[in-house]
Design a protein around this motif. Structure first.
Motif, PDB file in Angstrom:
ATOM      1  N   SER A  29       0.843  -1.193   0.000  1.00 37.56           N
ATOM      2  CA  SER A  29       0.000   0.000   0.000  1.00 37.56           C
ATOM      3  C   SER A  29       0.880   1.245   0.000  1.00 37.56           C
ATOM      4  O   SER A  29       2.020   1.219   0.480  1.00 37.56           O
ATOM      5  N   GLY A  30       0.338   2.335  -0.534  1.00 35.58           N
ATOM      6  CA  GLY A  30       1.093   3.580  -0.534  1.00 35.58           C
ATOM      7  C   GLY A  30       1.464   4.040   0.863  1.00 35.58           C
ATOM      8  O   GLY A  30       2.488   4.685   1.063  1.00 35.58           O
ATOM      9  N   ALA A  31       0.629   3.687   1.856  1.00 36.67           N
ATOM     10  CA  ALA A  31       0.911   4.087   3.237  1.00 36.67           C
ATOM     11  C   ALA A  31       2.171   3.426   3.778  1.00 36.67           C
ATOM     12  O   ALA A  31       2.795   3.938   4.716  1.00 36.67           O
ATOM     13  N   HIS A  32       2.579   2.278   3.200  1.00 36.67           N
ATOM     14  CA  HIS A  32       3.766   1.575   3.693  1.00 36.67           C
ATOM     15  C   HIS A  32       5.041   2.368   3.455  1.00 36.67           C
ATOM     16  O   HIS A  32       6.021   2.204   4.174  1.00 36.67           O
ATOM     17  N   ASP A  33       5.056   3.219   2.428  1.00 34.14           N
ATOM     18  CA  ASP A  33       6.275   3.948   2.091  1.00 34.14           C
ATOM     19  C   ASP A  33       6.700   4.918   3.190  1.00 34.14           C
ATOM     20  O   ASP A  33       7.877   5.283   3.269  1.00 34.14           O
ATOM     21  N   SER A  34       5.747   5.375   3.998  1.00 33.85           N
ATOM     22  CA  SER A  34       6.077   6.364   5.029  1.00 33.85           C
ATOM     23  C   SER A  34       5.726   5.876   6.433  1.00 33.85           C
ATOM     24  O   SER A  34       5.474   6.691   7.328  1.00 33.85           O
ATOM     25  N   ASP A  35       5.704   4.569   6.633  1.00 33.69           N
ATOM     26  CA  ASP A  35       5.330   4.002   7.937  1.00 33.69           C
ATOM     27  C   ASP A  35       6.184   4.536   9.083  1.00 33.69           C
ATOM     28  O   ASP A  35       5.689   4.781  10.184  1.00 33.69           O
ATOM     29  N   THR A  36       7.473   4.697   8.829  1.00 40.34           N
ATOM     30  CA  THR A  36       8.405   5.062   9.909  1.00 40.34           C
ATOM     31  C   THR A  36       8.691   6.565   9.961  1.00 40.34           C
ATOM     32  O   THR A  36       9.533   6.996  10.740  1.00 40.34           O
ATOM     33  N   LYS A 307       2.960  12.892   6.618  1.00 38.14           N
ATOM     34  CA  LYS A 307       4.219  12.442   7.189  1.00 38.14           C
ATOM     35  C   LYS A 307       5.373  12.999   6.371  1.00 38.14           C
ATOM     36  O   LYS A 307       5.243  13.214   5.161  1.00 38.14           O
ATOM     37  N   THR A 308       6.497  13.218   7.022  1.00 40.48           N
ATOM     38  CA  THR A 308       7.621  13.827   6.327  1.00 40.48           C
ATOM     39  C   THR A 308       8.942  13.215   6.776  1.00 40.48           C
ATOM     40  O   THR A 308       9.079  12.758   7.917  1.00 40.48           O
ATOM     41  N   ALA A 309       9.898  13.218   5.860  1.00 41.00           N
ATOM     42  CA  ALA A 309      11.244  12.712   6.130  1.00 41.00           C
ATOM     43  C   ALA A 309      12.138  13.084   4.956  1.00 41.00           C
ATOM     44  O   ALA A 309      11.673  13.572   3.921  1.00 41.00           O
ATOM     45  N   VAL A 310      13.441  12.845   5.166  1.00 40.89           N
ATOM     46  CA  VAL A 310      14.410  12.935   4.069  1.00 40.89           C
ATOM     47  C   VAL A 310      14.902  11.514   3.840  1.00 40.89           C
ATOM     48  O   VAL A 310      15.966  11.124   4.324  1.00 40.89           O
ATOM     49  N   PRO A 311      14.127  10.692   3.132  1.00 38.40           N
ATOM     50  CA  PRO A 311      14.474   9.273   3.002  1.00 38.40           C
ATOM     51  C   PRO A 311      15.655   9.056   2.070  1.00 38.40           C
ATOM     52  O   PRO A 311      15.855   9.801   1.113  1.00 38.40           O
ATOM     53  N   VAL A 312      16.432   8.041   2.362  1.00 41.59           N
ATOM     54  CA  VAL A 312      17.529   7.634   1.479  1.00 41.59           C
ATOM     55  C   VAL A 312      17.144   6.314   0.814  1.00 41.59           C
ATOM     56  O   VAL A 312      16.902   6.253  -0.382  1.00 41.59           O
ATOM     57  N   ASP A 313      17.079   5.245   1.602  1.00 44.05           N
ATOM     58  CA  ASP A 313      16.544   3.988   1.078  1.00 44.05           C
ATOM     59  C   ASP A 313      15.029   3.991   1.261  1.00 44.05           C
ATOM     60  O   ASP A 313      14.498   4.628   2.162  1.00 44.05           O
ATOM     61  N   GLY A 314      14.332   3.289   0.395  1.00 45.51           N
ATOM     62  CA  GLY A 314      12.879   3.264   0.459  1.00 45.51           C
ATOM     63  C   GLY A 314      12.228   4.548   0.007  1.00 45.51           C
ATOM     64  O   GLY A 314      11.172   4.936   0.522  1.00 45.51           O
TER      65      GLY A 314
END
Length: 453
Positions: A29-36, A307-314
């Motif tokens: 699901s699209g929600a999984h991309d920003s779970d953390t 939700k927000t982040a500066v993701p590297v992997d994922g």
């Protein structure tokens, strides 16, 4: 061999690969991309619905008589629209855009609309690229989008410089949707590296909001420019999850059976750490804001959460098999859900107005948190061996130390004074001025220096 043994081994392997691919796709699901990821604050997300409105204004033939206005209208003073360019003006070089002076929020905004499938020239912009075609500032970018950014700056540089100098306390904001988001990100990178051409505008005054962003820059650049570029993704949007070239986009939408085997083998056999080490692979730019409104195995929509982040992997590596993948890409859907999410954030705030001093303290705390999160992302990129990933400067954008950076600014000033008699276009500047010497520092190309002498 499989027939001789009585067991169809190759067929079984293929079926297992297809089953694994289908299992991963159907349960992703699209929600999984920003779970953390952490939750966004209303202060940092406040400009997003406003930028959506400015972008949507580009779709109107006559803004004074709007036909597609969202609820509440565009909330623009028509007298503050400095310039507006239509398809007749851009001639397919870039999507239509406008420059708006937002006095209420101390903002100078250049807003670009998204892709129009009826315009052939915009296909050419998307297709003007191949893997590893264009190097830029130690990474790779989408060639067609970078050239489109140069075209815009060639025509609007003087206006932007005049506004920046006239309103020294205003931010300079580039915003775009879909194809326009990639151009906006390229504009931001070029302007950050050439602030002297816009009146030495402070880096902290430059920012970008890329809505439904195209994958337009390599991972090291996406992380290093996260302090000035912000991407906004609505739930299952397909574009940030697929490569920018048009043929790849249609593959992702249609999911043709003839592509199933290739995608199965790729997803099954290529680990993500291998993809991260490919310096030519393009990603969605900057800090990412993910608007989540649906959850797996649950019917209907839920109150949107940002939700927000500066993701590297994922960083949105998996396409979501969803009937909303294209609907979530529409600017009107992003505007509606972004406004709803912001309203919910503000409703959770205390009923009493926040004192000015406390508001400033919160903004400073938020800024420090973003800086620390950005530094952590840079360190993470180095840990994962992302090519050309470095974390030497405060903002992570330059390889040089602060002294080297000031020297680079001085050299840019002297170069601009030397060429005052002969104006160089932004397109030529992009093609000619950026080169790295053996120590990795940004210098002017020797050919350019020789031609000027």
């Amino acid at each position: 061999m499989s027939l001789a043994c009585g067991i169809p081994l190759l067929e079984c392997v293929y079926c297992l690969a297809c089953a694994r691919w289908a299992w991963k796709r159907c349960l992703h699901s699209g929600a999984h991309d920003s779970d953390t990821w952490g939750l966004a604050s209303p202060e940092e997300f406040d400009p997003v619905p406003r930028m959506c409105r400015f972008i949507m204004a580009n779709y109107e033939t006559d803004i004074s008589n709007p036909q597609f206005a969202p609820p509440g209208g565009y909330q623009m003073d028509l007298n503050n629209i400095i310039t507006r360019k239509s398809y007749k003006d851009t001639k397919g070089r870039v999507t239509p855009y406008l420059i708006y002076l937002d006095h209420a929020h101390s903002d100078i905004v250049l807003a670009l609309r998204g892709l129009n499938l009826a315009i052939e020239g915009e296909y050419a912009v998307l297709l003007d690229n191949r893997l590893g075609k264009r190097k830029f500032d130690g990474g790779y970018v989408h060639n067609g989008l970078l050239r489109a950014a140069g075209w815009v700056l060639d025509r609007e540089c003087d206006i932007l410089k005049e506004l920046v100098e006239k309103y020294p306390s205003y931010n300079l904001t580039f915003a775009g949707h879909s194809l326009g988001s990639g151009v906006a990100a390229m504009l931001t990178m070029v302007v950050v590296l050439n602030r002297g051409k816009l009146g030495n505008v402070d880096r902290k005054r430059i920012r970008c909001f890329a809505l439904a962003p195209a994958r337009c820059m390599s991972l090291n650049l996406a992380v290093r420019y996260a302090d000035v570029i912000n991407s906004v993704v609505l739930q299952d949007d397909f574009l940030p999850r697929t490569a920018t070239p048009l043929e790849d986009i249609f593959k992702s939408i249609l999911c043709l059976p003839c592509l199933l085997c290739l995608r199965c083998m790729r997803d099954t056999c290529i680990p993500e750490d291998v993809l991260l080490r490919d310096p030519r692979r393009l990603y969605a730019p900057g800090r990412v804001y993910h608007i989540v409104e649906r959850k797996l195995f649950r019917c209907g929509k839920y109150p949107p959460v940002v939700k927000t982040a500066v993701p590297v992997d994922g960083r949105f590596e998996h396409i979501v098999m969803s009937c909303n993948a294209t609907q979530d890409h529409a600017i009107i859907s992003i505007q509606r859900e972004a406004q709803h999410a912001l309203d919910l954030m503000l409703d959770r705030e205390p009923a009493m107005s926040i004192p000015t001093k406390q508001k400033m303290e919160r903004q400073e705390t938020l800024r420090k948190e973003h800086v620390e999160e950005h530094k952590a992302a840079l360190r993470r990129a180095v840990t994962l061996s992302v090519p050309d990933a470095q974390c030497s400067s405060e903002y992570g954008t330059f390889d040089e130390s602060s002294n080297d950076g000031s020297h680079h600014e001085e050299s840019n000033s002297s170069e601009s004074s030397n060429r005052s008699r002969q104006r160089i276009s932004w397109a030529e500047l992009i093609d000619r001025i950026f080169e790295k010497d053996e120590s990795g520092h940004m210098v002017v190309r020797k050919s350019l220096s020789q031609s000027e002498s």
